[in-house]
Motif scaffolding. Structure first.
Motif, PDB file in Angstrom:
ATOM      1  N   UNK A 114       0.805  -1.213   0.000  1.00  0.00           N
ATOM      2  CA  UNK A 114       0.000   0.000   0.000  1.00  0.00           C
ATOM      3  C   UNK A 114       0.838   1.263   0.000  1.00  0.00           C
ATOM      4  N   UNK A 115       2.039   1.195   0.537  1.00  0.00           N
ATOM      5  CA  UNK A 115       2.879   2.392   0.627  1.00  0.00           C
ATOM      6  C   UNK A 115       3.143   3.031  -0.728  1.00  0.00           C
ATOM      7  N   UNK A 116       3.178   2.249  -1.776  1.00  0.00           N
ATOM      8  CA  UNK A 116       3.419   2.819  -3.101  1.00  0.00           C
ATOM      9  C   UNK A 116       2.182   3.497  -3.665  1.00  0.00           C
ATOM     10  N   UNK A 117       1.000   3.262  -3.067  1.00  0.00           N
ATOM     11  CA  UNK A 117      -0.253   3.806  -3.609  1.00  0.00           C
ATOM     12  C   UNK A 117      -0.943   4.811  -2.701  1.00  0.00           C
ATOM     13  N   UNK A 118      -0.649   4.769  -1.410  1.00  0.00           N
ATOM     14  CA  UNK A 118      -1.312   5.651  -0.451  1.00  0.00           C
ATOM     15  C   UNK A 118      -0.257   6.489   0.258  1.00  0.00           C
ATOM     16  N   UNK A 119      -0.494   7.792   0.305  1.00  0.00           N
ATOM     17  CA  UNK A 119       0.465   8.700   0.928  1.00  0.00           C
ATOM     18  C   UNK A 119      -0.244   9.512   2.016  1.00  0.00           C
ATOM     19  N   UNK A 120       0.273   9.473   3.217  1.00  0.00           N
ATOM     20  CA  UNK A 120      -0.221  10.290   4.306  1.00  0.00           C
ATOM     21  C   UNK A 120       0.700  11.502   4.405  1.00  0.00           C
ATOM     22  N   UNK A 121       0.203  12.651   4.016  1.00  0.00           N
ATOM     23  CA  UNK A 121       1.044  13.839   3.906  1.00  0.00           C
ATOM     24  C   UNK A 121       1.142  14.641   5.197  1.00  0.00           C
ATOM     25  N   UNK A 122       0.209  14.438   6.110  1.00  0.00           N
ATOM     26  CA  UNK A 122       0.204  15.279   7.303  1.00  0.00           C
ATOM     27  C   UNK A 122      -0.276  16.672   6.954  1.00  0.00           C
ATOM     28  N   UNK A 123       0.178  17.663   7.699  1.00  0.00           N
ATOM     29  CA  UNK A 123      -0.236  19.040   7.437  1.00  0.00           C
ATOM     30  C   UNK A 123       0.334  19.520   6.109  1.00  0.00           C
ATOM     31  N   UNK A 124      -0.497  20.220   5.352  1.00  0.00           N
ATOM     32  CA  UNK A 124      -0.052  20.839   4.100  1.00  0.00           C
ATOM     33  C   UNK A 124      -0.519  22.289   4.108  1.00  0.00           C
ATOM     34  N   UNK A 125       0.148  23.112   3.325  1.00  0.00           N
ATOM     35  CA  UNK A 125      -0.243  24.525   3.268  1.00  0.00           C
ATOM     36  C   UNK A 125      -1.490  24.681   2.416  1.00  0.00           C
ATOM     37  N   UNK A 126      -2.185  25.771   2.624  1.00  0.00           N
ATOM     38  CA  UNK A 126      -3.393  26.066   1.856  1.00  0.00           C
ATOM     39  C   UNK A 126      -3.077  26.158   0.360  1.00  0.00           C
ATOM     40  N   UNK A 127      -1.889  26.606   0.029  1.00  0.00           N
ATOM     41  CA  UNK A 127      -1.491  26.718  -1.374  1.00  0.00           C
ATOM     42  C   UNK A 127      -1.348  25.354  -2.049  1.00  0.00           C
ATOM     43  N   UNK A 128      -1.072  24.317  -1.283  1.00  0.00           N
ATOM     44  CA  UNK A 128      -0.898  22.978  -1.840  1.00  0.00           C
ATOM     45  C   UNK A 128      -2.220  22.254  -2.077  1.00  0.00           C
ATOM     46  N   UNK A 129      -3.285  22.663  -1.393  1.00  0.00           N
ATOM     47  CA  UNK A 129      -4.551  21.933  -1.422  1.00  0.00           C
ATOM     48  C   UNK A 129      -5.112  21.780  -2.837  1.00  0.00           C
ATOM     49  N   UNK A 130      -5.208  22.836  -3.652  1.00  0.00           N
ATOM     50  CA  UNK A 130      -5.798  22.648  -4.986  1.00  0.00           C
ATOM     51  C   UNK A 130      -5.070  21.602  -5.834  1.00  0.00           C
ATOM     52  N   UNK A 131      -3.745  21.614  -5.813  1.00  0.00           N
ATOM     53  CA  UNK A 131      -2.996  20.637  -6.613  1.00  0.00           C
ATOM     54  C   UNK A 131      -3.176  19.224  -6.069  1.00  0.00           C
TER      55      UNK A 131
END
Length: 163
Positions: A1-18
């Motif tokens: 699953x590690x190759x398909x699922x990524x837990x990113x944790x906190x991200x900036x608001x600027x990163x959300x749309x992408x």
């Protein structure tokens, strides 16, 4: 699953749309939420959503129409919902399209700002000029003819107008 699922944790608001643009699903299992903005953002980005049936989330997601809802604390049902959407992309896209329509109809900032301004105008009467929302700048523009009162002045006038 590690190759398909990524837990990113906190991200900036600027990163959300992408991140949403690259997502197959948006899954928000939780035990305590109001009406999460991030869920609205995913729906607005036309990403199929799955969330737990708690607090205000069912006011936003109509199960099997604008997303999928699962009971909290049921990882088995959460996994089934994820599998259901991944195995039925046409169904997932119908949910995503319906979710986007709900957000555009009910939760756009320009629309809700106008609705809130109408409530204030109705309550306070036409005695004061309220600022208007400018969707291009995402900001507030004061009326040209007269300067808008401060929020404190507005509250004072509202209290004085209350019988």
């Amino acid at each position: 699953l590690r190759s398909r699922i990524h837990f990113l944790g906190n991200v900036s608001q600027d990163q959300v749309p992408q991140l949403l643009a690259n997502a197959d699903l948006f899954v928000l299992p939780s035990f305590a939420e109001g009406v999460p903005v991030v869920l609205m953002e995913a729906m607005a980005a036309r990403v199929p959503v799955i969330a737990t049936r708690i607090a205000g989330i069912p006011e936003l997601i109509e199960d099997n129409l604008t997303g999928l809802l699962v009971p909290p604390g049921r990882p088995d049902l959460l996994a089934s919902a994820i599998e259901r959407l991944l195995s039925a992309p046409a169904f997932a896209q119908r949910l995503a399209a319906a979710g986007q329509q709900i957000i555009e109809a009910e939760f756009l900032l320009s629309r809700t700002s106008a609705q809130l301004a109408a409530v204030f105008k109705n309550y306070l009467g036409a005695r004061i000029a309220l600022p208007t929302f400018n969707p291009r700048t995402r900001g507030v523009e004061s009326p040209r003819s007269e300067r808008s009162p401060s929020p404190t002045a507005m509250l004072t006038r509202a209290r004085e107008a209350t019988p």
